[in-house]
Design an enzyme around this catalytic site. Sequence first.
Site, mmCIF file in Angstrom:
data_model
loop_
_atom_site.group_PDB
_atom_site.id
_atom_site.type_symbol
_atom_site.label_atom_id
_atom_site.label_comp_id
_atom_site.label_asym_id
_atom_site.label_seq_id
_atom_site.Cartn_x
_atom_site.Cartn_y
_atom_site.Cartn_z
ATOM 1 N N GLY A 46 0.830 -1.220 0.000
ATOM 2 C CA GLY A 46 0.000 0.000 0.000
ATOM 3 C C GLY A 46 0.855 1.258 0.000
ATOM 4 N N LEU A 97 1.604 3.524 -2.134
ATOM 5 C CA LEU A 97 1.242 4.765 -2.825
ATOM 6 C C LEU A 97 0.211 5.585 -2.053
ATOM 7 C CD1 LEU A 97 0.986 3.449 -6.506
ATOM 8 C CD2 LEU A 97 2.844 4.768 -5.468
ATOM 9 N N GLY A 98 -0.172 5.128 -0.871
ATOM 10 C CA GLY A 98 -1.201 5.821 -0.104
ATOM 11 C C GLY A 98 -0.667 6.989 0.706
ATOM 12 N N GLN A 99 -1.524 7.516 1.592
ATOM 13 C CA GLN A 99 -1.169 8.717 2.376
ATOM 14 C C GLN A 99 0.068 8.470 3.232
ATOM 15 O OE1 GLN A 99 -3.968 9.908 5.418
ATOM 16 N NE2 GLN A 99 -3.125 11.976 5.560
ATOM 17 N N ASP A 150 2.307 -1.699 -4.427
ATOM 18 C CA ASP A 150 0.899 -1.290 -4.310
ATOM 19 C C ASP A 150 0.113 -2.044 -5.381
ATOM 20 O OD1 ASP A 150 -0.422 1.463 -2.837
ATOM 21 O OD2 ASP A 150 -1.624 0.492 -4.392
ATOM 22 N N ARG A 164 -2.074 -0.465 -7.040
ATOM 23 C CA ARG A 164 -2.207 0.567 -8.083
ATOM 24 C C ARG A 164 -0.924 0.641 -8.908
ATOM 25 N NH1 ARG A 164 -3.416 6.157 -5.626
ATOM 26 N NH2 ARG A 164 -3.047 5.328 -3.529
ATOM 27 N N ASP A 203 -0.645 -7.252 -4.994
ATOM 28 C CA ASP A 203 -1.992 -7.292 -4.424
ATOM 29 C C ASP A 203 -1.916 -8.170 -3.171
ATOM 30 O OD1 ASP A 203 -4.609 -7.801 -3.732
ATOM 31 O OD2 ASP A 203 -5.288 -8.162 -5.789
ATOM 32 N N TYR A 212 -14.488 -1.460 9.349
ATOM 33 C CA TYR A 212 -13.073 -1.061 9.462
ATOM 34 C C TYR A 212 -12.555 -1.403 10.861
ATOM 35 C CZ TYR A 212 -9.062 2.234 9.399
ATOM 36 O OH TYR A 212 -7.822 2.818 9.471
ATOM 37 N N LYS A 231 -9.711 -4.018 12.300
ATOM 38 C CA LYS A 231 -8.537 -3.548 13.057
ATOM 39 C C LYS A 231 -8.412 -4.307 14.392
ATOM 40 C CE LYS A 231 -6.785 -0.570 10.169
ATOM 41 N NZ LYS A 231 -5.532 -0.920 9.453
#
Length: 320
Positions: free
Chosen positions: A8, A10-12, A34, A36, A52, A141, A145
Amino acid sequence: MRRILVTGALGQIGSELVPALQQHYGADRVVASDVRIVPQQLPAGGIHEHLDCTQPQQILEMARRYEIGAIYHLAALLSAVAEEKPHAAWNVNMDGLYNILEAARQHRCQVFFPSSIGAFGPSTPPDHTPQTAIQRPTTIYGVTKVAGELLCDYYAGRFGVDVRGLRLPGLISYVAPPGGGTTDYAVEMFLQALRYKHYSCFLKPDTRLPMMYMPDAIRATIELMEADGGRLRYRNAYNVAAMSITPAELAAEIRKHVPSFALDFRVDPVRQSIAESWPHSLDTSAAREDWGFAPQFDLASMTLDMLTRLGAKSSPAVAE
Ligand code: NAD
Ligand code: AKB
């Protein structure tokens, strides 16, 4: 000297964690991955791969090919998106984590798992929420978690996987946009204050949530992963936060620098109810005692830095 895999990426968080890891450990030691496609404007250098996390064979192949020794597992669907797509959220957040832990078990990797304030729920004491408190979240979510924290504990206890985690609050940052969470309003408010001097907030003015500036989150992540494992009482996952703010308070701070900034409210009932099920503030004393967590930015210093950095990004004149 095995390599580090970031999922992940490419995320924030990944957009800032990857360069920090590259700087800390060397660019050729970090594999940023990622689901993406990597955007063309990304700076050259470093290793970028398509991965993935719902596909176990891809993770195992990556772990073998790059001799991975640590995995920072950031891939997930965030709270608001997860509520729209609960089945996909279970698949990415739970099956993805299981696949990562299995690869870590087989390849003896250390793992970082970012939990969230979303792991708490409406029955959790909301103020100064203790490290150990009731966790009965009402969002998919949050369910992933809490289950993720437990699964990480299981892999640590049963198989000896060195997995460590943070319960992150809302993160405020200027490099990459947030990925569809409930705390995204804070980043949106900065962007729109600079661009339009106006923002319509999707949370009510007095919705209080714990937050932290991204540089503090990145530092905390690396510090936790480098901490003496023998001193970690909780592993999965430590409460961390640096401020506890409402949209009205953030707007007032922004207005000190952008006096004409106007705020109104178009409340989204889904994200409002998610926010109302989360803590207002966290007790971070366990993280401070066990591995020296010490955030550097409060509301005032974070706001000044955000406005300066975003201003520099959008107008070269400000950067000079
Ligand atoms: P984000 O949504 O910005 O990035 C997530 C990345 O995961 C995206 O680039 C997406 O393309 C990727 N992804 C989605 N499905 C994938 C799959 N199947 N395989 C591989 N990659 C996939 O999220 P973020 O804000 O960077 O958050 C990273 C982690 O930190 C998440 O686990 C999130 O729950 C947690 N967290 C974030 C915050 C926050 O405020 N940003 C707060 C608490 C916890
Ligand atoms: C979200 O709002 O979903 C995230 C988080 C606090 O986990 N930013």
